[in-house]
Write a protein that holds these residues in place. Structure first.
Motif, PDB file in Angstrom:
ATOM      1  N   GLY A  68       0.979  -1.274  -0.002  1.00  0.00           N
ATOM      2  CA  GLY A  68      -0.149  -0.217  -0.167  1.00  0.00           C
ATOM      3  C   GLY A  68       0.831   1.280   0.015  1.00  0.00           C
ATOM      4  O   GLY A  68       2.030   1.263   0.031  1.00  0.00           O
ATOM      5  N   ASN A  69       0.164   2.285  -0.045  1.00  0.00           N
ATOM      6  CA  ASN A  69       1.110   3.513  -0.040  1.00  0.00           C
ATOM      7  C   ASN A  69       1.941   3.922   1.312  1.00  0.00           C
ATOM      8  O   ASN A  69       2.771   4.096   0.958  1.00  0.00           O
ATOM      9  CB  ASN A  69      -0.124   4.863  -0.036  1.00  0.00           C
ATOM     10  CG  ASN A  69      -0.647   5.075  -1.457  1.00  0.00           C
ATOM     11  OD1 ASN A  69       0.084   4.677  -2.431  1.00  0.00           O
ATOM     12  ND2 ASN A  69      -1.809   5.378  -1.519  1.00  0.00           N
ATOM     13  N   GLY A  91       8.465   3.058 -13.674  1.00  0.00           N
ATOM     14  CA  GLY A  91       7.012   3.021 -13.069  1.00  0.00           C
ATOM     15  C   GLY A  91       6.306   3.264 -14.432  1.00  0.00           C
ATOM     16  O   GLY A  91       6.422   3.737 -15.406  1.00  0.00           O
ATOM     17  N   ASP A  92       5.055   2.932 -14.349  1.00  0.00           N
ATOM     18  CA  ASP A  92       4.032   3.006 -15.215  1.00  0.00           C
ATOM     19  C   ASP A  92       3.235   4.586 -15.041  1.00  0.00           C
ATOM     20  O   ASP A  92       3.714   5.191 -14.067  1.00  0.00           O
ATOM     21  CB  ASP A  92       2.977   1.966 -15.161  1.00  0.00           C
ATOM     22  CG  ASP A  92       2.031   1.982 -13.637  1.00  0.00           C
ATOM     23  OD1 ASP A  92       2.378   2.833 -12.863  1.00  0.00           O
ATOM     24  OD2 ASP A  92       1.138   1.387 -13.608  1.00  0.00           O
ATOM     25  N   ALA A  93       2.516   4.743 -15.844  1.00  0.00           N
ATOM     26  CA  ALA A  93       1.886   6.082 -15.614  1.00  0.00           C
ATOM     27  C   ALA A  93       1.162   6.479 -14.564  1.00  0.00           C
ATOM     28  O   ALA A  93       1.540   7.571 -14.188  1.00  0.00           O
ATOM     29  CB  ALA A  93       0.736   6.262 -16.987  1.00  0.00           C
ATOM     30  N   SER A  94       0.506   5.646 -13.739  1.00  0.00           N
ATOM     31  CA  SER A  94       0.103   5.915 -12.406  1.00  0.00           C
ATOM     32  C   SER A  94       1.089   6.122 -11.615  1.00  0.00           C
ATOM     33  O   SER A  94       0.939   7.146 -10.486  1.00  0.00           O
ATOM     34  CB  SER A  94      -0.810   4.625 -11.928  1.00  0.00           C
ATOM     35  OG  SER A  94      -2.106   4.603 -12.925  1.00  0.00           O
ATOM     36  N   SER A 147       1.253   9.928  -9.686  1.00  0.00           N
ATOM     37  CA  SER A 147       1.052  10.218  -8.307  1.00  0.00           C
ATOM     38  C   SER A 147       2.306  10.116  -7.342  1.00  0.00           C
ATOM     39  O   SER A 147       2.517  10.589  -6.429  1.00  0.00           O
ATOM     40  CB  SER A 147       0.315   8.949  -7.575  1.00  0.00           C
ATOM     41  OG  SER A 147       0.989   7.711  -7.792  1.00  0.00           O
ATOM     42  N   ALA A 148       3.503   9.611  -7.821  1.00  0.00           N
ATOM     43  CA  ALA A 148       4.936   9.623  -7.258  1.00  0.00           C
ATOM     44  C   ALA A 148       4.690   9.094  -5.692  1.00  0.00           C
ATOM     45  O   ALA A 148       5.213   9.907  -4.894  1.00  0.00           O
ATOM     46  CB  ALA A 148       5.315  10.763  -7.517  1.00  0.00           C
ATOM     47  N   PRO A 149       4.390   7.945  -5.575  1.00  0.00           N
ATOM     48  CA  PRO A 149       4.295   7.545  -4.172  1.00  0.00           C
ATOM     49  C   PRO A 149       5.693   7.537  -3.497  1.00  0.00           C
ATOM     50  O   PRO A 149       5.689   7.503  -2.465  1.00  0.00           O
ATOM     51  CB  PRO A 149       3.589   6.203  -4.233  1.00  0.00           C
ATOM     52  CG  PRO A 149       3.996   5.465  -5.550  1.00  0.00           C
ATOM     53  CD  PRO A 149       3.776   6.741  -6.410  1.00  0.00           C
ATOM     54  N   VAL A 150       6.622   7.431  -4.489  1.00  0.00           N
ATOM     55  CA  VAL A 150       7.780   7.504  -3.784  1.00  0.00           C
ATOM     56  C   VAL A 150       8.836   8.400  -4.589  1.00  0.00           C
ATOM     57  O   VAL A 150       8.633   8.473  -5.838  1.00  0.00           O
ATOM     58  CB  VAL A 150       8.628   5.930  -4.308  1.00  0.00           C
ATOM     59  CG1 VAL A 150      10.147   6.072  -3.841  1.00  0.00           C
ATOM     60  CG2 VAL A 150       7.854   4.814  -3.343  1.00  0.00           C
ATOM     61  N   PRO A 151       9.143   9.252  -3.774  1.00  0.00           N
ATOM     62  CA  PRO A 151      10.111  10.434  -4.582  1.00  0.00           C
ATOM     63  C   PRO A 151      11.037  10.138  -5.638  1.00  0.00           C
ATOM     64  O   PRO A 151      11.127  10.781  -6.533  1.00  0.00           O
ATOM     65  CB  PRO A 151      10.753  11.080  -3.134  1.00  0.00           C
ATOM     66  CG  PRO A 151      10.439  10.692  -2.085  1.00  0.00           C
ATOM     67  CD  PRO A 151       9.819   9.424  -2.603  1.00  0.00           C
TER      68      PRO A 151
END
Length: 463
Positions: free
Chosen positions: A234-235, A252-255, A259-263
């Motif tokens: 999860g996030n 990474g994919d487009a999502s 959203s860049a959950p990881v910098p």
């Protein structure tokens, strides 16, 4: 050029019962470049992506080779010392080798044996070797292969997704030493992205509760040549895991990029099909990285490659063709010789007896006409009584005075009745030397004319 169909499989739904029903899956149809006839140049032509997208399994295009990429979270990579055993016994021994690395029972798992990891160490001629082991759920693999049973392909491969990530070039260590560190390759994708196109993977009433915006991420990591793993996070878990993440190149994919959950994903590269194809082609160079082993190995009929057998098959076809042509030519020559002989016999018969109009059997009709001429001229034929009796008398000189009880002439043959106990073997040999043939009379006794008792023999001209 050959074609290869790459298909990425969604992660196994742990909270959904069987049977699993697959929906649209991401795929890429690739045309592989032809191998150069010479190795003078190092130029390697890149594969050409013909089609890519999502499609139901029944609508996937046919290809010569099918490559199924299993989600990294469904394959555990571990190592063990594997003894040299035959396949049947090795399959039974593998669960004992991985039970310490699993948190569940190893019996329902399919365990693939990967390449040896001895490195530069000398390889023993016979003995255990340290190997890579790939562990996956057997029921999930069976469901996948059953779903692709009707797809048209000649060869099939099942690869772990973490092994299909391209390895980054090693970088020099920070201290300036000659030692190098292998950077990892990390891919973050929205977990819903792999399931959103597969809504029909489970029954409609059993649809997963995971929504596209639920914050589930699918992580695929390759840390070395034979090392890698996959996670579903999860996030919050992904943010916490970043502190433990190995140094490497992020994709990474487009999502994930949006959203860049990881910098680190802000500078991430695109995780497109070209990346997966390049890594899968490198993975296919090692046959041991294929999970299609033991009961999931491709059958001999499926592995049949007509192109590899084209030269032997062409040679066999050529030999059969030459044999058939030779037999037909020989038959035509014999047929021509037969027609020539028949024409010569017919011509000889017409020259000798021009009055014959209808010819059915030229040799037989010639023989009959010659016998008729001999009779008309007063000359006896070999089957007349006097010639037969004269030759038989010469052959029967050794018979006792009472050995011959009766002698008849019937049906253009002599019928001799011999006294019981007469040595007929010696008489038959003498008759044969006289140019006659002697055989026992097989006429039934009821139809025979009355006469003295004894053995009855027919004497005819020899052939």
């Amino acid at each position: 050029m050959s074609t290869t169909l790459y298909v990425r499989l969604p992660h196994r739904p742990h909270d959904q019962p069987q049977p699993w029903h697959f929906g649209a899956l991401p795929f890429a149809l690739v045309r592989e470049p032809a191998r150069p006839a010479t190795r003078r140049t190092d130029t390697v032509q890149a594969p050409e992506v013909l089609r890519e997208g999502h499609a139901q399994i029944a609508a996937l295009p046919a290809a010569e080779r099918l490559v199924l990429i299993l989600a990294a979270s469904d394959v555990l990579l571990t190592t063990a010392t594997v003894p040299p055993l035959p396949p049947a016994r090795l399959k039974q021994a593998l669960p004992n080798l991985v039970e310490d690395a699993l948190a569940t029972d190893p019996q329902p798992c399919h365990i693939g044996v990967g390449p040896a990891l001895d490195g530069d160490a000398p390889r023993p001629a016979r003995g255990p070797r340290r190997r890579l082991l790939m562990v996956a759920d057997r029921a999930w693999l069976r469901a996948v292969l059953d779903a692709f049973a009707e797809h048209r392909h000649r060869r099939r491969h099942i690869l772990p997704a973490q092994m299909c990530l391209p390895l980054a070039a090693p970088a020099e260590a920070d201290d300036g030493d000659s030692a190098t560190a292998q950077p990892a390759t990390l891919v973050v994708e929205a977990a819903a992205a792999s399931l959103a196109q597969a809504e029909g993977m489970v029954e409609p009433t059993l649809a997963p509760a995971t929504a596209p915006d639920s914050g589930q991420w699918q992580l695929t990591v390759r840390t070395g040549r034979h090392e890698g793993y996959g996670l579903l996070l999860g996030n919050d878990a992904l943010a916490a895991w970043q502190a433990l993440a190995p140094e490497g190149i992020w994709h990474g994919d487009a999502s994930a990029v949006a959203s860049a959950p990881v910098p680190a994903l802000r500078q991430a590269r695109a995780a497109d099909w070209r990346m997966w194809i390049a890594g899968a082609q490198g993975c296919l160079q090692e046959a041991g990285l294929d999970l299609a082993q033991f009961e999931f190995a491709q059958g001999r009929a499926d592995r049949w490659n007509l192109l590899a057998w084209r030269l032997p098959l062409a040679l066999v076809a050529g030999i059969v063709l030459v044999q058939l042509l030779g037999m037909n030519v020989h038959w035509l020559m014999l047929r021509h010789e037969q027609q020539r002989l028949e024409a010569a016999q017919l011509q000889t018969l017409h020259n000798a007896f021009p009055q014959i109009q209808t010819v059915l059997d030229a040799p037989l009709q010639m023989r009959r006409q010659v016998e008729q001429l001999r009779l008309a001229s007063g000359r006896s034929t070999p089957d007349d009584f006097l010639p037969l009796a004269d030759r038989f008398a010469q052959a029967a000189r050794q018979l006792p005075p009472d050995g011959l009880q009766a002698l008849e002439y019937r049906g253009r043959a002599l019928v001799a009745t011999l006294k019981p106990g007469t040595d007929t073997a010696a008489l038959r040999g003498a008759v044969r030397q006289a140019g006659l043939q002697m055989e026992e009379d097989k006429t039934a006794e009821a139809t025979r004319p009355a006469g003295p008792a004894g053995s009855r023999w027919l004497i005819k001209p020899g052939l």
